[in-house]
Design a protein around this motif. Structure first.
Motif, PDB file in Angstrom:
ATOM      1  N   THR B  62     -20.300  -5.028  -0.597  1.00 48.52           N
ATOM      2  CA  THR B  62     -21.123  -6.012   0.105  1.00 48.52           C
ATOM      3  C   THR B  62     -20.554  -6.207   1.493  1.00 48.52           C
ATOM      4  O   THR B  62     -19.373  -6.525   1.652  1.00 48.52           O
ATOM      5  CB  THR B  62     -21.156  -7.360  -0.639  1.00 48.52           C
ATOM      6  N   PHE B  63     -21.388  -6.018   2.489  1.00 51.15           N
ATOM      7  CA  PHE B  63     -20.987  -6.131   3.889  1.00 51.15           C
ATOM      8  C   PHE B  63     -21.648  -7.365   4.476  1.00 51.15           C
ATOM      9  O   PHE B  63     -22.837  -7.588   4.278  1.00 51.15           O
ATOM     10  CB  PHE B  63     -21.432  -4.899   4.677  1.00 51.15           C
ATOM     11  N   GLN B  64     -20.859  -8.150   5.214  1.00 50.16           N
ATOM     12  CA  GLN B  64     -21.398  -9.349   5.836  1.00 50.16           C
ATOM     13  C   GLN B  64     -21.054  -9.356   7.313  1.00 50.16           C
ATOM     14  O   GLN B  64     -19.927  -9.013   7.704  1.00 50.16           O
ATOM     15  CB  GLN B  64     -20.820 -10.587   5.156  1.00 50.16           C
ATOM     16  N   PHE B  65     -22.023  -9.742   8.126  1.00 57.92           N
ATOM     17  CA  PHE B  65     -21.834  -9.856   9.569  1.00 57.92           C
ATOM     18  C   PHE B  65     -21.831 -11.339   9.897  1.00 57.92           C
ATOM     19  O   PHE B  65     -22.724 -12.066   9.479  1.00 57.92           O
ATOM     20  CB  PHE B  65     -22.983  -9.153  10.279  1.00 57.92           C
ATOM     21  N   GLY B  66     -20.827 -11.806  10.630  1.00 56.02           N
ATOM     22  CA  GLY B  66     -20.727 -13.211  10.953  1.00 56.02           C
ATOM     23  C   GLY B  66     -21.905 -13.701  11.772  1.00 56.02           C
ATOM     24  O   GLY B  66     -22.525 -12.940  12.514  1.00 56.02           O
ATOM     25  N   ASP B  67     -22.197 -14.985  11.644  1.00 55.29           N
ATOM     26  CA  ASP B  67     -23.337 -15.574  12.365  1.00 55.29           C
ATOM     27  C   ASP B  67     -23.225 -15.365  13.870  1.00 55.29           C
ATOM     28  O   ASP B  67     -24.229 -15.129  14.559  1.00 55.29           O
ATOM     29  CB  ASP B  67     -23.434 -17.075  12.068  1.00 55.29           C
ATOM     30  N   ALA B  68     -22.004 -15.465  14.394  1.00 61.33           N
ATOM     31  CA  ALA B  68     -21.776 -15.307  15.831  1.00 61.33           C
ATOM     32  C   ALA B  68     -21.550 -13.853  16.224  1.00 61.33           C
ATOM     33  O   ALA B  68     -21.288 -13.552  17.394  1.00 61.33           O
ATOM     34  CB  ALA B  68     -20.579 -16.147  16.265  1.00 61.33           C
ATOM     35  N   ARG B  69     -21.629 -12.953  15.270  1.00 63.18           N
ATOM     36  CA  ARG B  69     -21.449 -11.503  15.495  1.00 63.18           C
ATOM     37  C   ARG B  69     -20.088 -11.176  16.107  1.00 63.18           C
ATOM     38  O   ARG B  69     -19.955 -10.273  16.933  1.00 63.18           O
ATOM     39  CB  ARG B  69     -22.580 -10.938  16.355  1.00 63.18           C
TER      40      ARG B  69
END
Lengths: 112, 112
Positions: B62-69
């Motif tokens: 599972t890969f997640q990208f932060g809200d602020a990128r």
């Protein structure tokens, strides 16, 4: 469909010598990038070739030079080898700069 | 220069355990890629994340990208020995879009 190929697989040189590494991109790809990966580190961008010209360069000295041929294959040349040039040299190809890069297996260079 | 910091550097776990590795930067990513590299081979692309807050799944990964990128994580559920390898995050340089930067990687060893 052949992927990215690199030659040779392994190479041993002595300090002061010159070396040429070769890369054939994935079929249909026109952009080739070269990376140096020291043991235990992530790859570091050396330069990128597109339409036979160097389009961008990383923080590497002029001892590192390259070439791209009309068939999109590419060479990486390193002059006056230093012990610190020992590394895995990776070639990656893509269709234009914005596309996914596909990496070759690399050339392991050892400088004695 | 866009620096990508990965943590932890090394991870040795037993088969069946869960783990998370992280990739952080002080700069905003335009997009971020995760690769896995096995010994003697070039990196292989696992996923590209583009949108802040994006979550992508690839089987047990599972890969997640932060809200602020500015950060990303990779979570592996029920790790298997076949997951062993070097996990690298990478992104294009801020204003230097043609440069591609890699983190130093997380070396994962999953013991049977």
């Amino acid at each position: 469909d052949a992927g990215v190929t690199q030659s040779p697989t392994h190479l041993i040189k002595t300090r002061g010598q010159q070396v040429t590494l070769r890369c054939s991109p994935k079929s249909g790809h026109d952009t080739v990038s070269w990376y140096q990966q020291a043991l235990g580190q992530g790859p570091q961008f050396i330069f990128q070739y597109y339409e036979e010209e160097e389009r961008q360069r990383g923080n590497f000295p002029d001892r590192f030079s390259g070439h791209q041929f009309p068939n999109y294959s590419s060479e990486l040349n390193v002059n006056a080898l230093l012990l610190g040039d020992s590394a895995l040299y990776l070639c990656a190809s893509s269709l234009s700069d914005f596309d996914t890069q596909y990496f070759g297996p690399g050339t392991r260079l050892t400088v004695l | 220069t866009q620096l990508l910091e990965q943590s932890p550097q090394f991870l040795s776990i037993q088969e069946g355990e869960n783990l998370t590795v992280y990739c952080n930067s002080s700069s905003v990513f335009s997009s971020l890629q995760w690769y896995r590299q096995e010994p003697g081979e070039g990196p292989v692309l696992l996923v590209t994340v583009v949108t802040g807050g994006e979550v992508k799944k690839l089987k047990r990964l599972t890969f997640q990208f932060g809200d602020a990128r500015k950060d990303s994580s990779l979570h592996i559920t029920a790790a298997q020995p076949g997951d062993t390898g070097l996990y690298l995050c990478a992104s294009r340089g801020g204003y230097n879009f043609n440069k591609f930067y890699f983190g130093s990687g997380t070396k994962l060893n999953v013991k049977p």
